[in-house]
Design a protein around this motif. Structure first.
Motif, PDB file in Angstrom:
ATOM      1  N   THR A 246      54.991  -3.130   1.861  1.00 23.97           N
ATOM      2  CA  THR A 246      54.510  -2.076   2.742  1.00 23.97           C
ATOM      3  C   THR A 246      54.075  -2.576   4.113  1.00 23.97           C
ATOM      4  O   THR A 246      53.887  -3.777   4.298  1.00 23.97           O
ATOM      5  CB  THR A 246      53.327  -1.349   2.051  1.00 23.97           C
ATOM      6  OG1 THR A 246      52.852  -0.294   2.882  1.00 23.97           O
ATOM      7  CG2 THR A 246      52.201  -2.306   1.731  1.00 23.97           C
ATOM      8  N   THR A 247      53.907  -1.644   5.020  1.00 24.77           N
ATOM      9  CA  THR A 247      53.398  -1.965   6.355  1.00 24.77           C
ATOM     10  C   THR A 247      51.878  -1.975   6.391  1.00 24.77           C
ATOM     11  O   THR A 247      51.296  -2.346   7.399  1.00 24.77           O
ATOM     12  CB  THR A 247      53.898  -0.946   7.405  1.00 24.77           C
ATOM     13  OG1 THR A 247      53.494   0.365   7.009  1.00 24.77           O
ATOM     14  CG2 THR A 247      55.407  -1.012   7.544  1.00 24.77           C
TER      15      THR A 247
ATOM     16  N   ASP B  92      56.832   0.891  -2.045  1.00 20.84           N
ATOM     17  CA  ASP B  92      56.271   1.166  -0.729  1.00 20.84           C
ATOM     18  C   ASP B  92      54.978   1.964  -0.912  1.00 20.84           C
ATOM     19  O   ASP B  92      54.801   2.660  -1.906  1.00 20.84           O
ATOM     20  CB  ASP B  92      57.279   1.978   0.090  1.00 20.84           C
ATOM     21  CG  ASP B  92      56.829   2.245   1.517  1.00 20.84           C
ATOM     22  OD1 ASP B  92      56.063   1.425   2.070  1.00 20.84           O
ATOM     23  OD2 ASP B  92      57.258   3.263   2.087  1.00 20.84           O
TER      24      ASP B  92
ATOM     25  N   THR C 100      48.584  -3.426   6.294  1.00 19.57           N
ATOM     26  CA  THR C 100      48.240  -4.837   6.451  1.00 19.57           C
ATOM     27  C   THR C 100      46.750  -5.137   6.368  1.00 19.57           C
ATOM     28  O   THR C 100      46.363  -6.300   6.362  1.00 19.57           O
ATOM     29  CB  THR C 100      48.752  -5.364   7.807  1.00 19.57           C
ATOM     30  OG1 THR C 100      48.151  -4.597   8.851  1.00 19.57           O
ATOM     31  CG2 THR C 100      50.265  -5.274   7.887  1.00 19.57           C
TER      32      THR C 100
ATOM     33  N   LYS D  24      55.671  -5.732   5.207  1.00 18.90           N
ATOM     34  CA  LYS D  24      56.863  -5.554   6.025  1.00 18.90           C
ATOM     35  C   LYS D  24      56.535  -5.984   7.451  1.00 18.90           C
ATOM     36  O   LYS D  24      55.437  -5.707   7.910  1.00 18.90           O
ATOM     37  CB  LYS D  24      57.300  -4.091   6.037  1.00 18.90           C
ATOM     38  CG  LYS D  24      57.793  -3.576   4.702  1.00 18.90           C
ATOM     39  CD  LYS D  24      58.138  -2.108   4.828  1.00 18.90           C
ATOM     40  CE  LYS D  24      58.500  -1.495   3.488  1.00 18.90           C
ATOM     41  NZ  LYS D  24      58.701  -0.047   3.593  1.00 18.90           N
TER      42      LYS D  24
END
Length: 122
Positions: free
Chosen positions: A81-82, A52, A84, A103
């Motif tokens: 990970t978030t 992450d 983007t 994610k």
């Protein structure tokens, strides 16, 4: 094959660990980058790390940089990970990540990335 799941979310570690175990990986986990470095020192060679980005103590980007600086060139690292934005993807790859998964993810998406990286599940 051995995998290390590095995420500050216990739920994500459980989900990723379950997927990897189903695929035949022996799994280890850590809640942040510093703990992951300690885990590496304990268990030795790891084939795959799912990392992450946003974690306390040491974030995923710093973990990837540290691992590469320590000579773990054979370890495949995937950022999960978030984050983007294209700039973040570029930073992760430049730091030494081999691949990037955003994610939310699916098991199929993860398996596809592993196949592309030559880490075909057992």
């Amino acid at each position: 094959m051995r995998a290390l799941v590095v995420d500050d979310s216990k739920a994500i570690r459980v989900i990723l660990g379950r997927i990897l175990k189903e695929l035949g990986f022996e799994t280890f986990e850590a809640g942040d980058g510093r703990e992951a470095l300690d885990r590496l020192a304990e268990v030795g060679a790891i084939d795959l790390a799912l990392v992450d980005w946003n974690m306390p103590e040491m974030n995923g980007l710093d973990f990837v940089r540290s691992v590469r600086a320590d000579g773990y060139d054979d370890m495949t690292m995937i950022m999960v990970t978030t984050e983007t934005e294209t700039e973040q993807v570029v930073r992760a790859l430049a730091a030494g990540a081999n691949e990037y998964v955003m994610k939310p993810f699916s098991k199929d998406m993860l398996v596809e990335k592993l196949d592309l990286l030559g880490l075909t599940p057992a």
